[in-house]
Design an enzyme around this catalytic site. Structure first.
Site: not given
Length: 216
Positions: A35, A185
């Site tokens: 992400d 992430h």
């Protein structure tokens, strides 16, 4: 202390059955997701690391980051990974009106699509809400537009400065199982823990006979 558990409880999955929390399979397959990118300092490192294990993943991109770094989006797709929508400005759904949330998501989609020349590469139907926070109304409207809302089975907490690199690694290797959707992430905030954990996660599960596939 984190309120969100490392592994999503079954009761939560049953409460929101239209969201995708994992992908049931009899095969040894894991679904790595990243992400908040693309991020120049991080995303290319992730791509290189994944390639070492012939691993495919799904990148949930912030539209504004795509706008700044469209060449990285193209590199992600060129490596055979898939791309999902993470809103244009990383909005928190619980604190955003449905109208603004949908407008921001559609803006992100236009941003992503505008930088992809090959129409066959366009990924229009994958969406992950930033922070995992989305209202029922927002979710219903996105689903009605054809989006698959991708949540997770296991979250690494790589961005959390209060956990160690080893804890980040343990969060994944002790909780993931066949079909798990795992969250990392590709962001500056997460890089310390993620860069430690990701290669070890890949090595650990590859040794156990797992493969890593992108969500489609």
């Amino acid at each position: 202390m984190n309120i969100i558990p490392v592994k999503t409880p079954l009761v939560v999955k049953k409460m929101f059955p239209k969201y995708i929390w994992d992908i049931p399979t009899a095969k040894r397959v894991l679904y790595l997701t990243f992400d908040d990118g693309p991020t120049p300092e991080i995303t290319h490192w992730v791509l290189k690391t994944l390639k070492q294990y012939q691993a495919k993943a799904t990148f949930f991109c912030i539209g504004d980051n795509v706008k700044k770094h469209p060449e990285i989006l193209k590199d992600i797709l060129a490596e055979g990974h898939t791309v999902g929508n993470h809103t244009q400005n990383h909005l928190r759904g619980w604190k955003t009106s449905t109208k603004l949330y949908l407008e921001n998501t559609l803006t992100a989609q236009k941003t992503i699509d505008s930088h992809i020349q090959n129409s066959e590469s366009r990924i229009k139907n994958l969406f992950r809400p930033p922070y995992g926070k989305i209202t029922n109304k927002q979710g219903k409207q996105l689903i009605s537009l054809g989006y698959k809302i991708i949540m997770w089975d296991v979250i690494s907490f790589d961005w959390d400065k209060n956990i160690s690199k080893q804890t980040c690694l343990n969060n994944v290797i002790t909780k993931a199982k066949s079909g798990s959707i795992i969250v990392f992430h590709d962001s500056i905030k997460a890089q310390k823990n993620m860069k430690f954990a990701l290669p070890k996660v890949l090595a650990h599960f590859a040794k156990l006979g797992f493969t890593f596939e992108a969500i489609v």
